[in-house]
Design an enzyme around this catalytic site. Structure first.
Site, PDB file in Angstrom:
ATOM      1  N   THR A  69       0.807  -1.224   0.000  1.00 16.72           N
ATOM      2  CA  THR A  69       0.000   0.000   0.000  1.00 16.72           C
ATOM      3  C   THR A  69       0.832   1.262   0.000  1.00 16.72           C
ATOM      4  OG1 THR A  69      -1.822  -1.082   1.107  1.00 16.72           O
ATOM      5  CG2 THR A  69      -1.700   1.276   1.378  1.00 16.72           C
ATOM      6  N   GLN A  86      -3.069 -21.189  19.855  1.00 12.34           N
ATOM      7  CA  GLN A  86      -4.005 -20.332  19.107  1.00 12.34           C
ATOM      8  C   GLN A  86      -4.253 -19.017  19.849  1.00 12.34           C
ATOM      9  OE1 GLN A  86      -7.705 -22.373  18.338  1.00 12.34           O
ATOM     10  NE2 GLN A  86      -6.673 -24.111  17.384  1.00 12.34           N
ATOM     11  N   CYS A  87      -3.850 -18.949  21.114  1.00 17.11           N
ATOM     12  CA  CYS A  87      -4.091 -17.721  21.894  1.00 17.11           C
ATOM     13  C   CYS A  87      -3.281 -16.574  21.306  1.00 17.11           C
ATOM     14  CB  CYS A  87      -3.677 -17.921  23.347  1.00 17.11           C
ATOM     15  SG  CYS A  87      -4.740 -19.068  24.212  1.00 17.11           S
ATOM     16  N   ASP A 118       0.224  -7.065   4.798  1.00 18.04           N
ATOM     17  CA  ASP A 118      -0.502  -8.334   4.975  1.00 18.04           C
ATOM     18  C   ASP A 118       0.403  -9.502   5.364  1.00 18.04           C
ATOM     19  OD1 ASP A 118      -2.798  -6.990   4.404  1.00 18.04           O
ATOM     20  OD2 ASP A 118      -3.043  -7.768   2.362  1.00 18.04           O
TER      21      ASP A 118
HETATM   22  N1  ASP Z   1      -2.564  -5.700   0.428  1.00 17.16           N
HETATM   23  C1  ASP Z   1      -1.500  -4.828   0.841  1.00 17.16           C
HETATM   24  C2  ASP Z   1      -0.216  -5.646   0.944  1.00 17.16           C
HETATM   25  O1  ASP Z   1      -0.014  -6.327   1.909  1.00 17.16           O
HETATM   26  C3  ASP Z   1      -1.812  -4.191   2.150  1.00 17.16           C
HETATM   27  C4  ASP Z   1      -0.725  -3.288   2.680  1.00 17.16           C
HETATM   28  O2  ASP Z   1       0.235  -2.950   2.039  1.00 17.16           O
HETATM   29  O3  ASP Z   1      -0.854  -2.879   3.805  1.00 17.16           O
HETATM   30  O4  ASP Z   1       0.563  -5.615   0.030  1.00 17.16           O
END
Ligand code: ASP
Length: 342
Positions: free
Chosen positions: A15, A279-280, A92
């Site tokens: 992003t 999983q916590c 991500d």
């Molecule tokens: N979908 C984008 C990525 O992980 C989200 C981000 O950059 O925050 O490349």
């Protein structure tokens, strides 16, 4: 200008460098030139900042072990020329990449700071500028001529975390990452306050070594009440599968059903490795605390203690890729190699 100090920005995508496609309206990655045009402040740092852009730049959902190798080899190839590295990466899968790099770059003595943003850098309320500028400052920070943070980290919002301790926690808030089992290595307010007692400093000097052979024949098995034998069997019987991360309940507990332990035993006796993580959101596996985890010990399951799933998966991939004997991999999985577990 301190011409002697240089930082390399490695733009992989995400992003932070995205714009709205005029035709579809969707966010699409663009060339890094967009980022530097958007942050003229970059020119005001008192040292050299150089950048390189991946071709193509990618959304981090498309990150693969090849991407990790490209980042690692870029760092290795430029190691002598720069004091620190800032990796611009989508949020991500940033925790996976930062974890993987921490295991792949052995003997690291310079900062490798991952950052990105929740809003594109061209947007008025972007968090990308702050993240980028502070990440650069941290990557360049020296004390007595030595880097203040010679680790693979994630800087986001106002906190610097050890990368292999992080999890992406919010798809919405600016503080997108948490480090549930380790306090931040630094907090940025009016000043950047480093928590030196937990930053890891090299004890012996050795050349940087890059482990680029990544074994992808691993899987994650997340337990849930009612999980059936067919599901567990289908996963574990997969040809060539070398190891699994078993996401258990609480302090590492799993169903006591005979069939479940039998499936695990047969996978382990065939040379498979099973690493237990919880999983916590926070805390640690403590196998043997409850009867429901005692069976896992006797089946040969390894405790991942307070490893995140992201660190567990990438640690297993890197160790298996090194071609070590299975007993050595198991031994290294149960020890902290670069601060990934307490
Ligand atoms: N979908 C984008 C990525 O992980 C989200 C981000 O950059 O925050 O490349």
């Amino acid at each position: 200008m301190e011409k002697n100090r240089s930082i390399l920005l490695i733009y992989t995508g995400g992003t932070i460098g995205m714009v709205n496609d005029p035709v579809s309206g969707a966010l699409v990655p663009i060339d890094f030139r967009h980022v530097s045009a958007q942050v003229p402040e970059l020119r005001r740092f008192g040292f050299n900042i150089e950048s390189m852009t991946f071709d193509p730049v990618i959304d981090s959902s498309d990150v693969s072990p090849d991407t990790w190798c490209s980042i690692a080899n870029t760092i290795k190839g430029n190691y002598a020329r720069y004091e620190g590295f800032v990796v611009l990466h989508g949020t991500d899968t940033m925790s996976y990449s930062a974890s993987a790099l921490s295991f792949m770059l052995q003997g690291l003595e310079k900062p490798v700071i991952f950052t990105g943003s929740q809003l594109p850098i061209g947007v008025l309320r972007t968090d990308g500028k702050e993240n980028l500028l502070t990440a650069i400052e941290i990557a360049a920070a020296l004390e007595d001529g030595l880097p203040v943070v010679p680790e693979v980290c994630i800087f986001f919002e106002n906190r610097l975390f050890r990368g292999n301790r992080t999890v992406k926690y919010s798809a919405e808030h600016f503080n997108a990452f948490v480090s549930p089992n380790l306090p931040p290595l630094a907090e940025a307010g009016l000043q950047i306050r480093y928590n030196r007692s937990i930053i890891r400093y090299p004890t012996i000097r050795r050349p940087l070594e890059v482990y680029c052979n990544i074994e992808t024949a691993v899987a994650v098995l997340r337990l849930f009440p009612g999980i059936g034998r067919a599901t567990v069997h289908a996963l574990l019987a997969q040809a060539g599968l070398k190891g699994i991360i078993l996401e258990t309940y609480g302090t590492g507990n799993a169903p006591m059903s005979g069939w479940f332990l039998e499936e695990l035993r047969s996978f382990i006796s065939g040379g498979g490795i099973v690493l237990n993580v919880t999983q916590c959101q926070a805390g640690s596996v403590e196998m043997g605390l409850y009867e429901t985890s005692a069976g896992l010990i006797s089946a040969g399951v390894i405790s991942g203690r307070d490893l995140t799933t992201e660190a567990a998966v990438t640690k297993m991939m890197v160790l298996l890729g090194r071609g070590l004997p299975e007993s050595k991999v198991s031994n290294l999985l149960s020890r902290s190699l670069c601060g990934e577990m307490s």
